[in-house]
Design a protein around this motif. Structure first.
Motif, PDB file in Angstrom:
ATOM      1  N   GLY A   1     -73.901 -10.349  71.630  1.00 42.03           N
ATOM      2  CA  GLY A   1     -72.729 -11.203  71.735  1.00 42.03           C
ATOM      3  C   GLY A   1     -71.467 -10.362  71.843  1.00 42.03           C
ATOM      4  O   GLY A   1     -71.512  -9.134  71.774  1.00 42.03           O
ATOM      5  N   GLU A   2     -70.348 -11.037  72.034  1.00 41.49           N
ATOM      6  CA  GLU A   2     -69.057 -10.342  72.091  1.00 41.49           C
ATOM      7  C   GLU A   2     -67.977 -11.395  72.226  1.00 41.49           C
ATOM      8  O   GLU A   2     -68.139 -12.357  72.981  1.00 41.49           O
ATOM      9  CB  GLU A   2     -69.000  -9.380  73.287  1.00 41.49           C
ATOM     10  CG  GLU A   2     -67.725  -8.585  73.353  1.00 41.49           C
ATOM     11  CD  GLU A   2     -67.705  -7.625  74.529  1.00 41.49           C
ATOM     12  OE1 GLU A   2     -66.611  -7.427  75.073  1.00 41.49           O
ATOM     13  OE2 GLU A   2     -68.756  -7.093  74.904  1.00 41.49           O
ATOM     14  N   GLY A   3     -66.901 -11.222  71.520  1.00 46.84           N
ATOM     15  CA  GLY A   3     -65.823 -12.208  71.576  1.00 46.84           C
ATOM     16  C   GLY A   3     -66.321 -13.559  71.093  1.00 46.84           C
ATOM     17  O   GLY A   3     -66.893 -13.668  70.016  1.00 46.84           O
ATOM     18  N   VAL A   4     -66.137 -14.591  71.922  1.00 49.29           N
ATOM     19  CA  VAL A   4     -66.570 -15.932  71.530  1.00 49.29           C
ATOM     20  C   VAL A   4     -68.064 -16.161  71.727  1.00 49.29           C
ATOM     21  O   VAL A   4     -68.607 -17.141  71.239  1.00 49.29           O
ATOM     22  CB  VAL A   4     -65.777 -17.026  72.293  1.00 49.29           C
ATOM     23  CG1 VAL A   4     -64.316 -16.965  71.942  1.00 49.29           C
ATOM     24  CG2 VAL A   4     -66.007 -16.948  73.777  1.00 49.29           C
ATOM     25  N   MET A   5     -68.735 -15.237  72.418  1.00 54.70           N
ATOM     26  CA  MET A   5     -70.173 -15.409  72.644  1.00 54.70           C
ATOM     27  C   MET A   5     -70.950 -14.934  71.420  1.00 54.70           C
ATOM     28  O   MET A   5     -70.824 -13.786  70.990  1.00 54.70           O
ATOM     29  CB  MET A   5     -70.634 -14.626  73.866  1.00 54.70           C
ATOM     30  CG  MET A   5     -72.123 -14.792  74.111  1.00 54.70           C
ATOM     31  SD  MET A   5     -72.627 -14.198  75.700  1.00 54.70           S
ATOM     32  CE  MET A   5     -74.398 -14.312  75.512  1.00 54.70           C
TER      33      MET A   5
END
Length: 117
Positions: A90-94
């Motif tokens: 994931g990363e940020g909003v993910m």
């Protein structure tokens, strides 16, 4: 022909025209439908995308949560390995999906998405 008969005939014509327009509207059109966007995906990958990715990435890969969620040409900016890492970590909003999806599922999504150029 009486006024009632003319009104009935007119109503039948209007109803028929409306039915033809409704059918024509459903037969084609401009946008990419969910089926079209996923038509090149293996069936398991398409089902997985619909279940896990569609709410954020959209039914035609257009993205729903900002420009970074658009996957229409993700293969032009990310390799399959980078997509795997993004899905897993994931990363940020993910959110990360490493604990929710199998390695095979993640790899299948990444292989398919990396071809989107």
């Amino acid at each position: 022909m009486t006024a009632i008969h003319r009104a009935q005939a007119y109503f039948v014509k209007i109803l028929g025209a409306a039915a033809i327009l409704a059918l024509a509207a459903g037969c084609g059109g401009g946008g990419v439908s969910k089926t079209d966007a996923l038509q090149d995906a293996p069936s398991e990958v398409a089902a997985l995308y619909k279940a896990e990715c569609l709410s954020c990435h959209g039914n035609d890969l257009q993205g729903r949560v900002g420009p970074n969620t658009n996957l229409e040409k993700v293969g032009s900016r990310m390799s399959a390995d980078e997509i795997v890492a993004q899905i897993e970590q994931g990363e940020g909003v993910m959110p990360a999906f490493a604990d929710q999806l199998t390695k095979e599922q993640i790899q299948g999504l990444a292989d398919w998405l990396s071809g989107k150029k």
